[in-house]
Design an enzyme around this catalytic site. Structure first.
Site, PDB file in Angstrom:
ATOM      1  N   GLY A  58       0.555  -1.421  -0.067  1.00  0.00           N
ATOM      2  CA  GLY A  58      -0.174  -0.117  -0.097  1.00  0.00           C
ATOM      3  C   GLY A  58       0.840   1.456  -0.054  1.00  0.00           C
ATOM      4  CB  SER A  59       2.002   3.876   0.270  1.00  0.00           C
ATOM      5  OG  SER A  59       2.448   5.018  -0.365  1.00  0.00           O
TER       6      SER A  59
END
Length: 220
Positions: free
Chosen positions: A187-188
């Site tokens: 993610g991010s």
């Protein structure tokens, strides 16, 4: 629901590690049904948590040259006019999408066109919402040109938990709206820079779906 190919090696490694850990734990605790159930259940939960990172849902897309579609699942955390300094060196509207650990982590092209510019930058592991994460974290900058009038910049940004950014295009590739751009393991954030005259179609804190949600409408 499919499992993304980027997860194959990690899932196999996860199974192997959990198997070894379970074997060692079960050899060193009393052999009771309750203990066995706790160990096995815990391993299953841990495996499912890793598995959900690599979900890859089937989604239909209605392609339209006037649409800028969401390149990622997540929540809109920023909509602002900014000075983009890496490629445009001028003002653009920025829409930022935060990808939580529970979102699908694949990324898609927001428009069709040609890859005009592509750069990968190594960097830090600041949390994704940190103001400097877009310029100091590991990231890729990808510019897609839709003819001579429109260029859209997509920036994949790793966060504190992100393991690795994956991107598939090369400069001068022709790409299609909604096709797969890449993957951010664990993610991010994804930032999208659009022309200042584009009409934003989302709001702060709105949840968006990659390949489906229309982020903005272009002036063609």
């Amino acid at each position: 629901m499919r499992i993304h190919r980027e997860g194959t090696k990690i899932l196999i490694l996860t199974i192997a590690i959990l198997f070894i850990l379970d074997t060692l734990i079960l050899m060193n605790i009393p052999d009771t049904p309750v203990n066995n159930a706790i160990v096995i259940t815990t391993s299953i939960i841990l495996f499912l948590l890793v598995l959900q990172f690599f979900r890859y849902p089937h989604r239909d897309i209605s392609r339209n040259d006037s649409y800028v579609i969401a390149p990622a699942d997540g929540k809109v955390v920023a909509i602002e006019e900014v000075e983009e300094t890496e490629y445009f060196r001028g003002k653009r509207k920025q829409i930022s999408i935060f990808m939580s650990p529970f979102n699908v982590h694949a990324n898609w092209y927001p428009i069709s066109g040609q890859i005009k510019f592509l750069r990968y930058h190594e960097g830090k592991k600041l949390v994704a919402w940190h103001p400097k994460s877009s310029t100091e974290n590991e990231r890729t900058t990808i510019v897609i040109s839709q003819g001579s009038k429109v260029e859209i910049l997509v920036r994949q940004i790793a966060g504190a938990l992100a393991n690795r950014i994956i991107y598939y295009p090369h400069e001068k590739d022709m790409v299609r709206q909604g096709a797969e751009l890449g993957f951010i393991k664990f993610g991010s954030r994804v930032d999208v820079f659009i022309p200042v005259d584009a009409e934003v179609n989302v709001k702060i804190n709105q949840k968006v779906k990659g390949r489906i949600t229309v982020l903005a409408l272009l002036e063609n």
